[in-house]
Design an enzyme around this catalytic site. Structure first.
Site, PDB file in Angstrom:
ATOM      1  N   SER A 110       0.837  -1.200   0.000  1.00  0.00           N
ATOM      2  CA  SER A 110       0.000   0.000   0.000  1.00  0.00           C
ATOM      3  C   SER A 110       0.874   1.253   0.000  1.00  0.00           C
ATOM      4  O   SER A 110       1.708   1.416  -0.870  1.00  0.00           O
ATOM      5  CB  SER A 110      -0.959  -0.042   1.189  1.00  0.00           C
ATOM      6  OG  SER A 110      -2.001   0.895   1.033  1.00  0.00           O
ATOM      7  N   ASP A 254      -5.822  -3.451  -2.532  1.00  0.00           N
ATOM      8  CA  ASP A 254      -4.759  -3.163  -1.578  1.00  0.00           C
ATOM      9  C   ASP A 254      -4.154  -4.439  -0.982  1.00  0.00           C
ATOM     10  O   ASP A 254      -4.863  -5.324  -0.499  1.00  0.00           O
ATOM     11  CB  ASP A 254      -5.335  -2.288  -0.465  1.00  0.00           C
ATOM     12  CG  ASP A 254      -4.261  -1.644   0.392  1.00  0.00           C
ATOM     13  OD1 ASP A 254      -3.453  -2.385   0.965  1.00  0.00           O
ATOM     14  OD2 ASP A 254      -4.248  -0.407   0.491  1.00  0.00           O
TER      15      ASP A 254
END
Length: 780
Positions: A110, A254
């Site tokens: 991320s 993510d």
């Protein structure tokens, strides 16, 4: 026993580190280990010549080792995800560089992937700090598209509706996410332009990998090859905030969903020592779990936090910045977050410092960025069902063989995104000789129908609620059909049908109904009424149909021409004559226009300029008044917005219009007064006078406004305008004299999701009357 220390062995890394913490550097440890080994052998060798010869041979071998033979341990850096909290990674990198530590491998998830990937591509910590400072993080969470990238139709579309919902098979849907994330994707591509041809992340200046999650299979995906920008994009696609990313046939979100701290993956690359930075949120107590969003994040974090307890024990230098009070989208606190990352790294600075070569500390050089110039050899695009190649190239505004900047490429991508015709837009640049091939991967939006809503109030049309249905690809490729129904004090509608052919000639049809009841200047009627009666109350209805052709000129200007049929019905029940009808006629005309608009906002621009010019030739009429003769009206309008100091913008505007030929009807005259309404025909706003107060067949108007944003989206402004307006104004040189009419306004404006909310107090030195105007919502 081997004479070469096993520092490169992962099984020895922990024991090495435990010794290292007592104060010795890795070079000193090496020699200590060898001397101890030598002493042991020496005590057993005194009894014999063979042993003595062995020792002599050992000494010769030992001291003949070159410095290159002594291999330092490989250092891996693991950066966790955490949204805005991940900006703390920049602070940690600053401290690592200050200590002179060279990172050999980087893994991240991320935001950790974003910071780590950019660092691995060559940026140093100071450059990353500058990038963070220059980034507008407000645009990260929305599908921000610069207004200059939108067509005139798209500008109107985005500045009219407060709410937009997908509509499919007679069911109202909800958007897949808050944002497609195109701002992020363009940003990542721009920042990794120097590495655009790298397809193996081990070939980056620092080997790199990041983690994404295959949402279909529920498994982590290691991204260590491909296009770097796409990998960063996928790893940071926070579910429900950003749309999933399609990459190599996988639907990715993510990486924090499955692996927020890729320590094992970095060890497998060959790292002996792990420096880890953990910025993920801890568990909240029950007093903090008072809303659905926080409860959802708590549930999502449960498994990650348990994994992190294990990973922390496997990390040699574990850094946990104190950012418990920072939210995952608190990007406005970027400077503070970076500082907290530095502070956390300094708490273990002694350990960090021991990893550096004391005699020659590593200094990461500043990345020298290449010139922003691209030679586009070919443009390859996926086969599309509803959109043609000329349409795509028309939106890009460049063709194969063009030499462009990345800024031009980004504008072209934004132009495609602004259409809302594509659910996914990704692109890459592949080497082709001395240039690049642009590879476009476009996936058409499966939703072609939308419901849109808005609301508005102004002093002319009064209150209104807008409902719209828009459908794309109704009859032909590239077409858009839109119908607005406006319900309120004055029922109105607007029907648009447009076929956008890009560089080729485009075709459109528009039909709209406007009506209102208002006291207007008596000059609009040319009736013989009581001279003391300056205003009359009229019911005004305008029904207009247009068929037009238009195209893009010089890649900037919109030029077009068309046919118009207009029906006017004007009557007044206050007239003291037998027939209350002032006009009830059809008018046929041909028209041509040219437009340019680069304002970054319609209502509160901070930069840009615009130009609009138009000529109408009224050729025929049903002639209710029996006074019609063919004639023409020409008009032009230009303005510029300049930021003069921080948060203060100066806007200057000039406009003019006049009739050509023997004017026969007054109903298309220029009429000034009021503020906050969508102009119809030649009705124009003018401070200091009520709606529709000043009339004439020619006019010249200038205005100046100073807008100060007192705090975010809250504006104070002062405006002044001046005009000369009368019949045949330009027949003499009187139009260059001092303006006959002037007006001023002091106002407050607030930008909201439904559009601007404004209040203005206006006055004129020529009258003893002041006016307070309220406006709510986008103008329609």
């Amino acid at each position: 026993m081997s004479l070469i220390p096993l520092f490169v062995s992962s099984s020895r890394s922990k024991s090495f580190f435990s010794i290292k913490k007592k104060g010795a550097s890795w070079v000193a440890l090496f020699f200590q280990e060898k001397i101890a080994f030598f002493s042991s052998r020496l005590s057993t060798a005194i009894g014999g010549l063979t042993h003595l010869l062995s020792i002599i041979f050992f000494l010769f071998s030992f001291f003949s080792f070159s410095q290159d033979t002594i291999k330092r341990p490989k250092i891996g850096l693991v950066l966790s995800g955490g949204g805005a909290k991940g900006l703390a990674h920049v602070g940690v990198l600053k401290v690592l560089e200050q200590a002179g530590v060279k990172i050999d491998y980087i893994g991240g998830t991320s935001m950790g992937a974003v910071i780590g990937g950019l660092y691995a591509s060559g940026y140093n910590a100071a450059q990353l700090d500058s990038i963070v400072s220059a980034t507008n993080f407000d645009n990260l969470l929305i599908d921000y598209v610069p207004r200059s990238s939108k067509s005139f139709y798209e500008k109107r579309n985005d500045e009219l509706y407060a709410f937009v919902l997908p509509f499919n098979k007679f069911r109202i849907g909800v958007p897949q996410s808050l944002s497609k994330g195109m701002f992020n994707y363009n940003l990542f591509n721009r920042l990794t332009l120097h590495a655009r041809h790298v397809r193996d992340f081990n070939q980056l200046p620092t080997p790199f990998l990041c983690i994404a999650t295959d949402i279909e299979l529920g498994k982590e995906v290691i991204l260590d090859h491909g296009v770097l920008a796409q990998a960063l994009f996928a790893s940071s696609a926070l579910p429900s905030v950003f749309s999933p990313v399609i990459l190599d046939g996988k639907l990715l979100v993510d990486g924090g969903v499955t692996n927020n701290y890729p320590i094992e993956e970095i060890k497998k690359l060959g790292a002996d020592i792990i420096i880890g930075v953990d910025v993920q949120s801890g568990l909240r107590d029950k007093d903090q779990l008072q809303d659905a969003t926080k409860i959802l994040f708590q549930i999502t974090n449960l498994e990650m936090i348990e994994k992190m307890k294990v990973n922390a024990k496997e990390t040699d230098i574990y850094i946990k910045p104190d950012i418990k009070d920072i939210g995952v989208i608190s990007f406005e606190k970027a400077k503070e977050i970076i500082l907290r990352g530095e502070e956390a790294a300094f708490t273990v600075y002694e350990d960090i410092n021991k990893l550096a070569n004391a005699t020659s500390p590593y200094q990461k050089p500043k990345l020298v960025l290449p010139a922003d110039s691209l030679q586009i050899v070919n443009i390859d695009c996926t086969l599309l069902e509803h959109y043609s190649k000329p349409y795509i190239q028309g939106k890009l505004k460049f063709k194969p063989g063009s030499k462009i900047s990345y800024k031009d490429l980004e504008k072209g991508i934004n132009n495609l995104d602004a259409t809302r015709n594509f659910g996914t837009i990704t692109y890459s640049l592949e080497p082709n000789g001395s240039g690049d091939d642009l590879i476009l991967n476009l996936i058409e939006n499966p939703i072609s129908t939308y419901l849109k809503f808005g609301l508005h109030y102004d002093g002319l049309y009064k209150s209104a609620v807008l409902a719209n249905i828009t459908n794309k690809n109704t009859f032909f490729k590239n077409d858009v059909a839109s119908f607005d129904l406006i319900i309120g004090d004055n029922v109105r509608y607007n029907l648009d049908y447009y076929i956008d052919n890009g560089y080729n000639l485009s075709l459109g049809f528009n039909s709209q109904l406007n009506q209102f009841n208002k006291n207007v200047t008596r000059e609009i009627s040319r009736l013989s009424i009581d001279p003391s009666q300056n205003f009359i109350n009229i019911n005004f209805l305008d029904l207009t149909h247009q068929l037009y052709f238009q195209s893009i000129f010089a890649q900037k200007f919109l030029i077009g021409a068309g046919l118009e049929l207009k029906y006017l019905n004007i009557n007044s029940e206050t007239l003291t004559i037998s027939n209350p009808v002032i006009d009830r006629s059809y008018y046929g005309s041909v028209f041509a226009y040219m437009k340019f608009d680069s304002f970054n906002s319609q209502y509160f621009p901070t930069k840009g300029w615009y130009l609009s010019s138009e000529i109408h030739n009224y050729l025929l009429s049903s002639d209710y008044t029996n006074k019609f003769n063919p004639y023409s009206i020409a008009k032009a309008d230009a303005g510029i917005a300049i930021k003069i100091i921080s948060k203060t913008v100066l806007k200057i505007q000039t406009e003019a219009g006049f009739s050509i030929g023997n004017k026969s009807v007054p109903y298309f005259d220029f009429v000034l007064g009021g503020y906050g309404f969508i102009p119809v025909n030649n009705f124009k706003p003018f401070y200091g006078y009520d709606f529709l107060s000043l009339a004439g067949d020619s006019y010249l108007k200038s205005s100046i406004a100073v807008d100060y944003e007192i705090f975010k989206k809250n504006h104070l402004n002062f405006s002044a305008n001046y005009a000369n307006i009368e019949n045949n104004l330009f027949d003499t040189l009187d139009w260059i004299s001092l303006p006959k009419y002037s007006g001023y306004a002091l106002g407050y404006g607030l930008e909201t999701i439904i559009g601007p909310i404004e209040v203005k107090y206006s006055w004129s030195p020529e009258t003893s009357q002041g006016f307070t105007w309220f406006g709510i919502g986008f103008w329609f």
